[in-house]
Design a protein around this motif. Structure first.
Motif, PDB file in Angstrom:
ATOM      1  N   UNK A 178       0.818  -1.206   0.000  1.00 35.78           N
ATOM      2  CA  UNK A 178       0.000   0.000   0.000  1.00 35.78           C
ATOM      3  C   UNK A 178       0.853   1.257   0.000  1.00 35.78           C
ATOM      4  N   UNK A 179       0.288   2.313  -0.533  1.00 38.49           N
ATOM      5  CA  UNK A 179       0.850   3.659  -0.433  1.00 38.49           C
ATOM      6  C   UNK A 179      -0.220   4.546   0.195  1.00 38.49           C
ATOM      7  N   UNK A 180       0.164   5.718   0.662  1.00 33.71           N
ATOM      8  CA  UNK A 180      -0.800   6.569   1.355  1.00 33.71           C
ATOM      9  C   UNK A 180      -1.858   7.068   0.383  1.00 33.71           C
ATOM     10  N   UNK A 181      -3.106   7.000   0.821  1.00 35.92           N
ATOM     11  CA  UNK A 181      -4.238   7.412  -0.008  1.00 35.92           C
ATOM     12  C   UNK A 181      -5.180   8.292   0.785  1.00 35.92           C
ATOM     13  N   UNK A 182      -5.929   9.090   0.049  1.00 37.46           N
ATOM     14  CA  UNK A 182      -7.071   9.748   0.653  1.00 37.46           C
ATOM     15  C   UNK A 182      -8.161   8.699   0.832  1.00 37.46           C
ATOM     16  N   UNK A 192      13.768  -2.662  -3.854  1.00 37.29           N
ATOM     17  CA  UNK A 192      13.164  -2.641  -2.516  1.00 37.29           C
ATOM     18  C   UNK A 192      11.853  -1.872  -2.595  1.00 37.29           C
ATOM     19  N   UNK A 193      10.865  -2.353  -1.864  1.00 41.94           N
ATOM     20  CA  UNK A 193       9.564  -1.688  -1.844  1.00 41.94           C
ATOM     21  C   UNK A 193       8.992  -1.751  -0.438  1.00 41.94           C
ATOM     22  N   UNK A 194       8.649  -0.592   0.101  1.00 41.84           N
ATOM     23  CA  UNK A 194       7.915  -0.563   1.362  1.00 41.84           C
ATOM     24  C   UNK A 194       6.556   0.088   1.084  1.00 41.84           C
ATOM     25  N   UNK A 195       6.284   1.274   1.619  1.00 44.23           N
ATOM     26  CA  UNK A 195       4.940   1.837   1.436  1.00 44.23           C
ATOM     27  C   UNK A 195       4.955   3.266   0.917  1.00 44.23           C
ATOM     28  N   UNK A 196       5.944   3.581   0.084  1.00 40.67           N
ATOM     29  CA  UNK A 196       5.952   4.888  -0.558  1.00 40.67           C
ATOM     30  C   UNK A 196       6.375   4.730  -2.014  1.00 40.67           C
ATOM     31  N   UNK A 197       6.036   5.727  -2.822  1.00 45.73           N
ATOM     32  CA  UNK A 197       6.374   5.707  -4.245  1.00 45.73           C
ATOM     33  C   UNK A 197       7.821   6.143  -4.459  1.00 45.73           C
ATOM     34  N   UNK A 198       8.431   5.618  -5.548  1.00 45.48           N
ATOM     35  CA  UNK A 198       9.834   5.912  -5.843  1.00 45.48           C
ATOM     36  C   UNK A 198      10.047   6.528  -7.221  1.00 45.48           C
ATOM     37  N   UNK A 199       9.036   6.483  -8.084  1.00 48.27           N
ATOM     38  CA  UNK A 199       9.201   6.979  -9.450  1.00 48.27           C
ATOM     39  C   UNK A 199       9.347   8.493  -9.478  1.00 48.27           C
ATOM     40  N   UNK A 257       7.631  12.810  -5.554  1.00 45.12           N
ATOM     41  CA  UNK A 257       7.622  14.155  -4.972  1.00 45.12           C
ATOM     42  C   UNK A 257       6.224  14.726  -4.778  1.00 45.12           C
ATOM     43  N   UNK A 258       5.206  13.877  -4.917  1.00 42.36           N
ATOM     44  CA  UNK A 258       3.847  14.353  -4.670  1.00 42.36           C
ATOM     45  C   UNK A 258       3.692  14.694  -3.192  1.00 42.36           C
ATOM     46  N   UNK A 259       2.811  15.609  -2.885  1.00 43.85           N
ATOM     47  CA  UNK A 259       2.642  16.072  -1.506  1.00 43.85           C
ATOM     48  C   UNK A 259       2.245  14.936  -0.576  1.00 43.85           C
ATOM     49  N   UNK A 260       1.312  14.076  -1.021  1.00 41.73           N
ATOM     50  CA  UNK A 260       0.838  13.006  -0.155  1.00 41.73           C
ATOM     51  C   UNK A 260       1.924  11.967   0.074  1.00 41.73           C
ATOM     52  N   UNK A 261       2.781  11.720  -0.921  1.00 37.58           N
ATOM     53  CA  UNK A 261       3.874  10.762  -0.764  1.00 37.58           C
ATOM     54  C   UNK A 261       4.934  11.305   0.198  1.00 37.58           C
ATOM     55  N   UNK A 291      -9.158   1.955 -12.964  1.00 36.04           N
ATOM     56  CA  UNK A 291      -9.059   3.048 -12.001  1.00 36.04           C
ATOM     57  C   UNK A 291      -9.092   2.400 -10.624  1.00 36.04           C
ATOM     58  N   UNK A 292      -8.011   2.548  -9.878  1.00 36.28           N
ATOM     59  CA  UNK A 292      -7.908   1.841  -8.599  1.00 36.28           C
ATOM     60  C   UNK A 292      -8.662   2.566  -7.502  1.00 36.28           C
ATOM     61  N   UNK A 293      -9.046   1.798  -6.497  1.00 38.16           N
ATOM     62  CA  UNK A 293      -9.734   2.316  -5.322  1.00 38.16           C
ATOM     63  C   UNK A 293      -8.817   3.276  -4.564  1.00 38.16           C
ATOM     64  N   UNK A 294      -7.542   2.855  -4.393  1.00 36.21           N
ATOM     65  CA  UNK A 294      -6.589   3.602  -3.583  1.00 36.21           C
ATOM     66  C   UNK A 294      -5.219   3.550  -4.255  1.00 36.21           C
ATOM     67  N   UNK A 295      -4.243   4.223  -3.645  1.00 34.11           N
ATOM     68  CA  UNK A 295      -2.870   4.176  -4.146  1.00 34.11           C
ATOM     69  C   UNK A 295      -2.224   2.863  -3.733  1.00 34.11           C
ATOM     70  N   UNK A 296      -1.483   2.253  -4.657  1.00 29.43           N
ATOM     71  CA  UNK A 296      -0.900   0.940  -4.402  1.00 29.43           C
ATOM     72  C   UNK A 296       0.338   0.758  -5.260  1.00 29.43           C
ATOM     73  N   UNK A 297       1.279  -0.041  -4.758  1.00 28.79           N
ATOM     74  CA  UNK A 297       2.428  -0.458  -5.548  1.00 28.79           C
ATOM     75  C   UNK A 297       2.339  -1.963  -5.768  1.00 28.79           C
ATOM     76  N   UNK A 298       2.460  -2.380  -7.023  1.00 25.65           N
ATOM     77  CA  UNK A 298       2.452  -3.795  -7.378  1.00 25.65           C
ATOM     78  C   UNK A 298       3.881  -4.180  -7.746  1.00 25.65           C
ATOM     79  N   UNK A 299       4.499  -5.035  -6.949  1.00 25.58           N
ATOM     80  CA  UNK A 299       5.837  -5.503  -7.275  1.00 25.58           C
ATOM     81  C   UNK A 299       5.716  -6.723  -8.173  1.00 25.58           C
ATOM     82  N   UNK A 300       6.309  -6.619  -9.370  1.00 21.82           N
ATOM     83  CA  UNK A 300       6.210  -7.664 -10.389  1.00 21.82           C
ATOM     84  C   UNK A 300       7.592  -8.239 -10.651  1.00 21.82           C
TER      85      UNK A 300
END
Length: 546
Positions: free
Chosen positions: A253-257, A329-336, A341-345, A291-300
């Motif tokens: 998961x990533x932080x979502x409204x 490495x993937x935890x719960x924030x975006x890296x791209x 650099x989004x405010x919520x991230x 269109x996803x429900x929330x913010x998410x990272x899918x590790x493939x």
């Protein structure tokens, strides 16, 4: 600050009134249910070989010697759902009981729970329009075997459908902190045999009972690729899985409204990818459809590509993130570049512990050049903080928070995976090989785990450390129930964990001993606290006493 709180309260009251007005009209309507293709249910074909082994037509369910359930199903969406439902009827009922029990524990107010039920119904009323019809049919078929005991929540189909959005709602409601996962992978020069290796902890915590009856589900669908996923009764979405093309997927998961209207649950997106994608590009194309429900990272990870990637997805964007390194490495924030650099991230990184865990994984991966599955298990089991600091058992800053629903290691090129057994990821990891199962080289009812390839339990931890953690959990439960406890024994059971001292403060606060309570609250602030909201919570307790 007080003015802001008043404005926020007024806004919530207005929003609540509007929602209740809308929900009154919605509550009298029902979700439209999918039409099922013609099928026949013959319960007489269900054979129970013993207390833990069942067969229905070509499908089977058994409990292995380590307490994990193994299930094999095949066919059309209706057939998948029927076979799943008939075999796992008791597990579906148990899982719903465990889920509802934990929700009531977290939210003890019946009136507020009832309000939330209507709020979630309103949010999810468009859910059937966001899920492919084949999965709606499968959910409907499974729901035929759900228990009537929970009809006070909704009918069987509505409940089972809405549960598929539980992961999304759980991590969107940041204050509940149900989802704090860690994943990582190595390849080429960082892997002991130069092949892909992926590990992940799925830290979706809805109570110990919810995680008790895990199912290793092997699915041979009528269309698409055969796959395995780690799931629970009634859940056909995917949170961790691998298909017969050597493509693996995990959710972080990533932080979502908090979403206001339903979109596609991320577990359904992952299911579609696992069933229909054979490489990273195909996975990315499928992810872009939704269109996803929330913010998410899918590790493939993909055996065909010999690569790893992360699909970063928000309700508005879908980004494919690669790295030139032989580790990911993937935890719960975006890296791209597009989303990091989004405010919520940035707020997520600042307020939570996702960056801390990321750095801890990186620190452990730098300790040696090459890794195999045994090394990965060691990392996934790590309970320490940076520089091996003891931050207490159960701390969200650790890779292993001792709350994992499951921990899993994938080796896509060999189509192998290792799945953890209780307690948490400290028991043995069992090894499975997909070709052996889908090509039916083994007869039904025999455990398919490869006994010569399992990863041993962490016996030192289980003998020397785990008993203290069990004692700590027992003290925690007693304090929450306002029972008398020995505070010195509580402290000794988990002396480096900030929450131990917060619990001691809560204990004395209930007894009216504010002096001792404040002493322990102050002491809690001296230890590593992973999230800003927990710091604020302790400071609020101190402020109220002052």
């Amino acid at each position: 600050m007080k003015l802001k709180k008043v404005i926020a309260l007024i806004f919530l009251l207005i929003l609540s009134f509007l929602l209740m007005t809308l929900l009154w009209g919605f509550s009298i309507s029902q979700l439209e249910e999918p039409e099922l293709a013609a099928f026949e249910i013959n319960k007489e074909e269900l054979t129970q070989w013993n207390d833990t082994t069942f067969q229905y037509q070509d499908a089977w369910l058994r409990k292995n010697r380590f307490g994990l359930w193994e299930m094999y199903i095949s066919g059309s969406p209706e057939e998948l759902g029927i076979k799943n439902g008939i075999l796992a009827q008791n597990l579906i009922k148990y899982q719903e009981y465990a889920f509802v029990k934990q929700i009531k524990k977290m939210i003890p107010s019946e009136s507020y729970l009832n309000f939330l039920k209507y709020v979630l119904s309103f949010i999810n009323y468009q859910l059937p329009e966001r899920i492919p019809n084949e999965y709606l049919r499968e959910i409907k078929a499974v729901s035929l075997f759900a228990s009537e005991d929970f009809n006070f929540i909704g009918d069987n189909y509505a409940r089972q459908l809405n549960y598929h959005a539980a992961h999304d709602i759980g991590h969107a409601m940041q204050n509940l902190h149900l989802v704090e996962c860690t994943a990582f992978g190595v390849n080429n020069g960082r892997s002991s045999d130069s092949s892909l290796l992926i590990g992940r902890n799925f830290d979706f915590y809805v109570g110990d009972e919810f995680a008790k009856n895990k199912i290793i589900l092997f699915v041979k669908p009528e269309t698409g690729y055969s796959f395995a996923s780690i799931t629970w009764g009634g859940m056909l979405g995917v949170v961790s899985g691998m298909n017969d093309q050597g493509l693996s997927i995990t959710l972080n998961s990533a932080k979502s409204e908090i979403p206001l209207f339903a979109k596609t649950p991320v577990s359904i997106i992952a299911r579609d990818i696992l069933q229909y994608a054979s490489n990273i590009e195909e996975a990315y194309e499928l992810a872009q459809k939704y269109n996803s429900f929330v913010a998410e990272s899918f590790m493939i990870s993909s055996a065909k590509d010999n690569q790893m990637a992360i699909i970063e997805k928000t309700p508005e964007q879908t980004i494919l993130y690669h790295t030139s390194e032989d580790e990911l490495i993937l935890t719960n924030h975006f890296q791209s570049e597009e989303l990091s650099n989004s405010e919520i991230n940035l707020d997520n990184i600042k307020e939570n512990v996702t960056d801390y865990r990321f750095d801890r994984v990186e620190e452990l991966l730098e300790e040696q050049n090459k890794f195999n599955e045994y090394d990965f298990a060691r990392v996934l089991r790590d309970t320490k903080g940076w520089a091996n600091e003891d931050i207490g058992l159960g701390n969200e800053g650790a890779i292993n928070q001792l709350i994992a629903h499951h921990s899993i290691i994938f080796k896509p090129e060999q189509k192998k995976f290792w799945i953890s057994t209780a307690p948490y990821q400290m028991g043995p990891y069992l090894c499975y090989q997909l070709d052996s199962i889908f090509q039916e080289k083994y007869p039904p009812f025999l455990s398919h785990d490869l006994v010569n390839h399992f990863i041993p339990a962490d016996s030192n931890f289980l003998l020397e450390v785990y008993p203290n953690f069990l004692q700590f959990k027992s003290f925690k439960d007693k304090i929450e129930q306002h029972a008398l406890v020995d505070i010195e024994k509580l402290i000794n059971s988990n002396p480096h964990y900030f929450y131990t001292y917060e619990l001691a403060g809560d204990y004395f606060q209930v007894q009216g001993n504010t002096k001792r309570a404040k002493e322990y609250y102050d002491k809690a602030l001296d230890y590593f606290i992973p999230n800003q909201h927990e710091v604020n919570r302790i400071n609020d307790k101190i402020s109220k006493m002052e």
